[in-house]
Write a protein that holds these residues in place. Structure first.
Motif, PDB file in Angstrom:
ATOM      1  N   GLN A  69       0.846  -0.999  -0.038  1.00  0.00           N
ATOM      2  CA  GLN A  69       0.031   0.075   0.003  1.00  0.00           C
ATOM      3  C   GLN A  69       0.907   1.367   0.143  1.00  0.00           C
ATOM      4  OE1 GLN A  69      -2.386  -0.986   3.290  1.00  0.00           O
ATOM      5  NE2 GLN A  69      -4.119  -0.982   2.007  1.00  0.00           N
ATOM      6  N   VAL A  70       0.272   2.267  -0.317  1.00  0.00           N
ATOM      7  CA  VAL A  70       1.265   3.653  -0.377  1.00  0.00           C
ATOM      8  C   VAL A  70       0.378   4.855   0.478  1.00  0.00           C
ATOM      9  CG1 VAL A  70       0.128   4.487  -2.410  1.00  0.00           C
ATOM     10  CG2 VAL A  70       2.441   4.947  -1.917  1.00  0.00           C
ATOM     11  N   LEU A  71       1.218   5.469   1.022  1.00  0.00           N
ATOM     12  CA  LEU A  71       0.741   6.808   1.785  1.00  0.00           C
ATOM     13  C   LEU A  71       1.590   7.818   0.908  1.00  0.00           C
ATOM     14  CD1 LEU A  71       0.958   6.248   5.633  1.00  0.00           C
ATOM     15  CD2 LEU A  71      -1.193   6.434   3.982  1.00  0.00           C
ATOM     16  N   PRO A  72       0.732   8.551   0.092  1.00  0.00           N
ATOM     17  CA  PRO A  72       1.374   9.596  -0.691  1.00  0.00           C
ATOM     18  C   PRO A  72       1.665  11.048   0.001  1.00  0.00           C
ATOM     19  CG  PRO A  72      -0.926   9.508  -1.248  1.00  0.00           C
ATOM     20  CD  PRO A  72      -0.584   8.349  -0.180  1.00  0.00           C
ATOM     21  N   LEU A  73       2.510  11.147   1.076  1.00  0.00           N
ATOM     22  CA  LEU A  73       2.897  12.230   1.783  1.00  0.00           C
ATOM     23  C   LEU A  73       3.364  13.584   0.957  1.00  0.00           C
ATOM     24  CD1 LEU A  73       4.195  10.852   4.974  1.00  0.00           C
ATOM     25  CD2 LEU A  73       1.581  11.395   4.548  1.00  0.00           C
ATOM     26  N   CYS A  74       4.284  13.025  -0.097  1.00  0.00           N
ATOM     27  CA  CYS A  74       4.444  14.014  -1.055  1.00  0.00           C
ATOM     28  C   CYS A  74       3.432  14.744  -1.639  1.00  0.00           C
ATOM     29  CB  CYS A  74       5.384  13.486  -2.129  1.00  0.00           C
ATOM     30  SG  CYS A  74       5.791  14.305  -3.511  1.00  0.00           S
ATOM     31  N   ASP A 110      -7.433   5.506 -10.400  1.00  0.00           N
ATOM     32  CA  ASP A 110      -7.125   3.955 -10.380  1.00  0.00           C
ATOM     33  C   ASP A 110      -5.925   3.542  -9.310  1.00  0.00           C
ATOM     34  OD1 ASP A 110      -5.639   5.592 -12.447  1.00  0.00           O
ATOM     35  OD2 ASP A 110      -5.076   3.801 -13.375  1.00  0.00           O
ATOM     36  N   TYR A 111      -5.293   4.668  -8.930  1.00  0.00           N
ATOM     37  CA  TYR A 111      -4.302   4.152  -7.938  1.00  0.00           C
ATOM     38  C   TYR A 111      -4.816   4.502  -6.257  1.00  0.00           C
ATOM     39  CZ  TYR A 111      -1.178   4.052 -11.799  1.00  0.00           C
ATOM     40  OH  TYR A 111      -0.372   3.751 -12.896  1.00  0.00           O
ATOM     41  N   ALA A 112      -5.968   5.014  -6.422  1.00  0.00           N
ATOM     42  CA  ALA A 112      -6.412   5.347  -5.088  1.00  0.00           C
ATOM     43  C   ALA A 112      -6.742   4.138  -4.018  1.00  0.00           C
ATOM     44  CB  ALA A 112      -8.006   5.773  -4.999  1.00  0.00           C
ATOM     45  N   ASP A 113      -6.922   3.106  -4.765  1.00  0.00           N
ATOM     46  CA  ASP A 113      -7.114   1.553  -3.892  1.00  0.00           C
ATOM     47  C   ASP A 113      -5.789   1.130  -3.289  1.00  0.00           C
ATOM     48  OD1 ASP A 113      -6.238   1.296  -6.605  1.00  0.00           O
ATOM     49  OD2 ASP A 113      -6.251  -0.878  -5.978  1.00  0.00           O
ATOM     50  N   LEU A 114      -4.683   1.922  -3.587  1.00  0.00           N
ATOM     51  CA  LEU A 114      -3.554   1.549  -3.074  1.00  0.00           C
ATOM     52  C   LEU A 114      -3.072   2.250  -1.740  1.00  0.00           C
ATOM     53  CD1 LEU A 114      -1.027   1.798  -6.148  1.00  0.00           C
ATOM     54  CD2 LEU A 114      -1.909  -0.387  -5.224  1.00  0.00           C
ATOM     55  N   VAL A 115      -3.845   3.179  -1.361  1.00  0.00           N
ATOM     56  CA  VAL A 115      -3.814   4.098  -0.299  1.00  0.00           C
ATOM     57  C   VAL A 115      -4.870   3.333   0.949  1.00  0.00           C
ATOM     58  CG1 VAL A 115      -4.375   6.260   0.967  1.00  0.00           C
ATOM     59  CG2 VAL A 115      -3.320   6.349  -1.408  1.00  0.00           C
ATOM     60  N   PRO A 116      -4.438   3.016   1.941  1.00  0.00           N
ATOM     61  CA  PRO A 116      -5.416   2.394   2.990  1.00  0.00           C
ATOM     62  C   PRO A 116      -6.676   3.111   3.358  1.00  0.00           C
ATOM     63  CG  PRO A 116      -3.048   2.620   3.746  1.00  0.00           C
ATOM     64  CD  PRO A 116      -3.032   3.548   2.583  1.00  0.00           C
ATOM     65  N   ARG A 117      -7.597   2.378   3.092  1.00  0.00           N
ATOM     66  CA  ARG A 117      -9.039   2.815   3.187  1.00  0.00           C
ATOM     67  C   ARG A 117      -9.138   3.888   4.219  1.00  0.00           C
ATOM     68  NH1 ARG A 117     -12.917   0.997   0.614  1.00  0.00           N
ATOM     69  NH2 ARG A 117     -12.264  -0.906   0.094  1.00  0.00           N
ATOM     70  N   GLU A 118      -8.471   3.732   5.351  1.00  0.00           N
ATOM     71  CA  GLU A 118      -8.863   4.524   6.838  1.00  0.00           C
ATOM     72  C   GLU A 118      -7.993   5.800   6.591  1.00  0.00           C
ATOM     73  OE1 GLU A 118      -5.440   1.931   7.645  1.00  0.00           O
ATOM     74  OE2 GLU A 118      -7.374   1.551   6.723  1.00  0.00           O
ATOM     75  N   ARG A 119      -7.019   5.945   5.509  1.00  0.00           N
ATOM     76  CA  ARG A 119      -6.366   7.095   5.213  1.00  0.00           C
ATOM     77  C   ARG A 119      -6.686   8.068   4.108  1.00  0.00           C
ATOM     78  NH1 ARG A 119      -1.300   6.897   8.083  1.00  0.00           N
ATOM     79  NH2 ARG A 119      -1.158   9.260   7.517  1.00  0.00           N
ATOM     80  N   ARG A 120      -7.681   7.458   3.134  1.00  0.00           N
ATOM     81  CA  ARG A 120      -8.002   8.109   1.796  1.00  0.00           C
ATOM     82  C   ARG A 120      -8.495   9.593   2.160  1.00  0.00           C
ATOM     83  NH1 ARG A 120     -10.535   2.667  -0.822  1.00  0.00           N
ATOM     84  NH2 ARG A 120      -8.278   1.623  -0.778  1.00  0.00           N
ATOM     85  N   ALA A 121      -9.306   9.721   3.143  1.00  0.00           N
ATOM     86  CA  ALA A 121      -9.883  11.148   3.411  1.00  0.00           C
ATOM     87  C   ALA A 121      -8.698  11.829   3.524  1.00  0.00           C
ATOM     88  CB  ALA A 121     -11.117  10.939   4.633  1.00  0.00           C
ATOM     89  N   GLN A 122      -7.714  11.668   4.149  1.00  0.00           N
ATOM     90  CA  GLN A 122      -6.722  12.521   4.590  1.00  0.00           C
ATOM     91  C   GLN A 122      -6.112  13.220   2.856  1.00  0.00           C
ATOM     92  OE1 GLN A 122      -3.356  10.500   6.499  1.00  0.00           O
ATOM     93  NE2 GLN A 122      -1.944  12.071   6.309  1.00  0.00           N
ATOM     94  N   PHE A 123      -6.219  12.413   1.945  1.00  0.00           N
ATOM     95  CA  PHE A 123      -6.006  12.485   0.683  1.00  0.00           C
ATOM     96  C   PHE A 123      -6.719  13.119  -0.150  1.00  0.00           C
ATOM     97  CE2 PHE A 123      -2.701   9.493   2.791  1.00  0.00           C
ATOM     98  CZ  PHE A 123      -1.792  10.545   2.944  1.00  0.00           C
ATOM     99  N   ARG A 124      -7.962  13.314   0.434  1.00  0.00           N
ATOM    100  CA  ARG A 124      -9.096  13.656  -0.558  1.00  0.00           C
ATOM    101  C   ARG A 124      -9.544  12.668  -1.396  1.00  0.00           C
ATOM    102  NH1 ARG A 124      -6.428  18.735  -0.458  1.00  0.00           N
ATOM    103  NH2 ARG A 124      -6.440  18.660  -2.901  1.00  0.00           N
TER     104      ARG A 124
END
Length: 111
Positions: free
Chosen positions: A79-84, A96-110
């Motif tokens: 999985q990925v956290l896109p802090l950049c 199509d890459y949003a699924d790589l972000v952990p579900r519980e953190r997706r809102a943080q990245f809109r």
């Protein structure tokens, strides 16, 4: 890892994964022109910084670099956290890459 032309079609850009340095590197004519640094913990790759040489900004090098990193994350089952901020914006534009972000953190990245 991957190769493809820059946005202006002038040359082949190669993206390689340098696991020892914990980063993905974009190279053009054997010259390092950018990188995306990461940390890996518990199956989550956190990209904290992406940098592209000013001479190549706006020509697709950064997008090619992030795309290759995300494709590698997917292929490795991570999985990925896109802090950049650049990567986060890329993921928002390419859902199509949003699924790589952990579900519980997706809102943080809109997402």
């Amino acid at each position: 890892m991957t190769q493809g032309p820059l946005a202006d079609g002038e040359a082949e850009l190669a993206v390689v994964h340098d696991e020892a340095r914990r980063r993905y590197e974009a190279c053009l004519h054997c010259e390092l022109i950018g990188h995306a640094a990461y940390a890996l913990s518990a199956g989550v790759l956190t990209i904290g910084h992406t940098e592209v040489d000013r001479r190549y900004e706006g020509r697709g090098a950064g997008a090619a670099l992030i795309k290759a990193a995300l494709e590698d994350v997917r292929a490795r089952g991570l999985q990925v956290l896109p802090l950049c901020s650049f990567e986060a914006a890329y993921v928002r534009r390419h859902r199509d890459y949003a699924d790589l972000v952990p579900r519980e953190r997706r809102a943080q990245f809109r997402l």
